[in-house]
Write an enzyme that holds these catalytic residues in place. Structure first.
Site, mmCIF file in Angstrom:
data_model
loop_
_atom_site.group_PDB
_atom_site.id
_atom_site.type_symbol
_atom_site.label_atom_id
_atom_site.label_comp_id
_atom_site.label_asym_id
_atom_site.label_seq_id
_atom_site.Cartn_x
_atom_site.Cartn_y
_atom_site.Cartn_z
ATOM 1 N N CYS A 239 -38.981 -14.393 -84.775
ATOM 2 C CA CYS A 239 -38.197 -15.406 -85.520
ATOM 3 C C CYS A 239 -36.909 -14.719 -85.960
ATOM 4 C CB CYS A 239 -38.975 -15.932 -86.716
ATOM 5 S SG CYS A 239 -40.664 -16.465 -86.355
ATOM 6 N N ALA A 240 -36.125 -14.263 -84.988
ATOM 7 C CA ALA A 240 -35.058 -13.291 -85.252
ATOM 8 C C ALA A 240 -33.849 -13.854 -85.981
ATOM 9 C CB ALA A 240 -34.622 -12.650 -83.937
ATOM 10 N N GLY A 243 -30.479 -11.941 -86.287
ATOM 11 C CA GLY A 243 -30.789 -10.591 -85.807
ATOM 12 C C GLY A 243 -30.706 -9.451 -86.791
ATOM 13 N N GLY A 244 -30.613 -9.719 -88.078
ATOM 14 C CA GLY A 244 -30.498 -8.638 -89.055
ATOM 15 C C GLY A 244 -31.627 -7.627 -88.992
ATOM 16 N N LYS A 245 -32.848 -8.121 -88.912
ATOM 17 C CA LYS A 245 -34.009 -7.215 -88.885
ATOM 18 C C LYS A 245 -34.180 -6.582 -87.500
ATOM 19 C CE LYS A 245 -36.243 -9.559 -92.734
ATOM 20 N NZ LYS A 245 -35.276 -10.660 -92.907
ATOM 21 N N ASP A 308 -41.140 -12.863 -89.074
ATOM 22 C CA ASP A 308 -40.389 -13.147 -90.308
ATOM 23 C C ASP A 308 -40.180 -14.655 -90.326
ATOM 24 O OD1 ASP A 308 -38.835 -12.893 -92.587
ATOM 25 O OD2 ASP A 308 -37.002 -12.502 -91.452
ATOM 26 N N CYS A 361 -39.482 -14.656 -97.284
ATOM 27 C CA CYS A 361 -38.665 -14.416 -98.478
ATOM 28 C C CYS A 361 -39.045 -15.464 -99.532
ATOM 29 C CB CYS A 361 -37.174 -14.428 -98.163
ATOM 30 S SG CYS A 361 -36.582 -15.910 -97.332
#
Length: 410
Positions: A239-240, A243-245, A308, A361
């Site tokens: 669940c990109a 793309g931060g993670k 995520d 989150c």
């Protein structure tokens, strides 16, 4: 001097002379957020672009004032004599202990009346400026932790950088930013994080353009770290988003192996591609999820899997205060269904002996540990076992609220 909030917010603005055109900029932004249902970050970006003549101080005033008025919207509208934008702004300005100029736009406002109305206020949902239903859910799910948590989530978020260790070190970046007048400090327990001492726009800094850092909350940085990746692994970020993670995972893998970033929105993956290029990440592979066939084709192909998942976002109200006005009990119920659907299908992409992280989150147990428990008790989860889980509350960490569970596929 009337000051309602727990902290004197934005003291740099308290001595600032108010200008009609910048207040109108705030009005314009609030109208787009509340009347047209647009997202606050996009509205502010567009509002600032609409008047390039505004100086840095004016731009900062408009952005910060809009965010804080959105954050305290219910309390401001309760205390204001009307829903006229001048009355709402004037009420907010008085609530911080500032004086209003003698303009006719503010002639209906009486500081003592506002203060008296505030002092007689007993409703905790209005005091914390949240919907009644959110107060009920928060108390039900978090119990005695709720009051301190919502107070923490009503504070302004700090700006946190994640150092791109593929290109620099934390110490080197800290010194480089200091030379440009950007002071940062280190927080124990977050090895890649630098926190700004003062809020400012870091996206124009050469270090950002060179890909030396990304802006990413300290709690969010715990997610990729929890996956325990190693160089050479094949990792799926299912669940990109933008793309931060995925970028953090690539850095932790020393740019060796493969990070497959998946999402149902192609435009987000395009953004991720651009960020990967700036970060110097060469192991990044974007993959659009076009349906269940995409997942089936990747069956048992990953050493590590990051879920995520979409969530209510209640843990990040500090930076997205408009979220609480867009959510509803029904929307939270719907996102919980999505979370469980993803848990039932996406783990099939993980190899036996591989590890998976489920993260949100959110601060609600119904989106977090209860979802993991439901998965483990289901047919799809019988091969998995929970290794560890981390519940991050804003009141304890000082950063965003998060939930991170690490599971092993037997």
């Amino acid at each position: 001097m009337l000051r309602i909030f727990r902290l004197p917010l934005h003291r740099e603005f308290s001595r600032m002379k108010l200008h009609n055109n910048t207040i109108r900029g705030v009005h314009q932004a609030l109208d787009a957020i509340f009347e047209q249902g647009q997202y606050a970050d996009k509205v502010i970006e567009r509002t600032l672009k609409s008047n390039p003549k505004w100086g840095a101080r004016d731009r900062s005033f408009i952005a910060e004032t809009t965010y804080e008025m959105v954050r305290w919207w219910r309390l401001i509208t309760y205390l204001s004599p009307s829903n006229d934008y001048w009355d709402l702004f004037g009420t907010y300005w008085l609530m911080q202990g500032n004086a209003l100029p003698p303009w006719e736009e503010f002639e209906r406002l009486n500081a003592e009346k506002i203060k008296g109305k505030f002092e007689s206020l007993k409703n905790p949902a209005i005091l914390e400026s949240i919907p009644d239903w959110l107060e009920e859910i928060g108390k039900k799910e978090l119990g005695e932790l709720w009051q301190a948590e919502i107070q923490s989530l009503n504070e302004e978020a700090e700006v946190v950088l994640r150092v791109n260790t593929l290109k620099t070190t934390r110490e080197r970046l800290k010194n480089q930013l200091a030379a440009d007048g950007i002071q940062t400090y280190i927080v124990k327990g977050y090895p890649d994080a630098l926190v700004l001492e003062e809020r400012q726009n870091v996206f124009r800094n050469p270090a950002f353009k060179e890909g030396l850092f990304e802006v990413q909350d300290a709690s969010s940085q715990l997610v990729a770290a929890a996956l325990a990746v190693e160089p050479g692994m094949r990792v799926i970020d299912a669940c990109a988003g933008a793309g931060g993670k995925s970028l953090h995972l690539a850095a932790l893998m020393e740019n060796k192996g493969k990070v497959i970033s998946m999402d149902v929105e192609e435009w987000k993956l395009q953004q991720a591609k651009l960020r990967a290029r700036r970060n110097g990440v060469s192991i990044f592979e974007p993959k659009l999820i076009e349906g269940s066939k995409t997942i089936k084709r990747l069956k048992e192909s990953a050493d590590r899997l990051l879920l995520d998942v979409p969530c209510s976002g209640l843990g990040v109200l500090r930076r997205n205060p408009d979220t609480k006005w867009k959510l509803s009990p029904e929307s939270i119920e719907k996102v919980q269904q999505t979370q469980q659907e993803l848990l039932q299908t996406y783990p099939s992409m993980l190899k036996p002996g591989g590890q998976m992280v489920y993260a949100t989150c959110s601060i609600l147990p119904s989106e977090n540990e209860l979802q993991v428990k439901k998965f483990l008790e289901s047919e799809a989860g019988k091969e998995f076992q929970l290794i560890e889980e981390t519940k991050v509350l804003a009141q304890e960490s000082g950063f965003d609220g998060f939930y991170i569970a690490r599971l092993l596929k037997k």
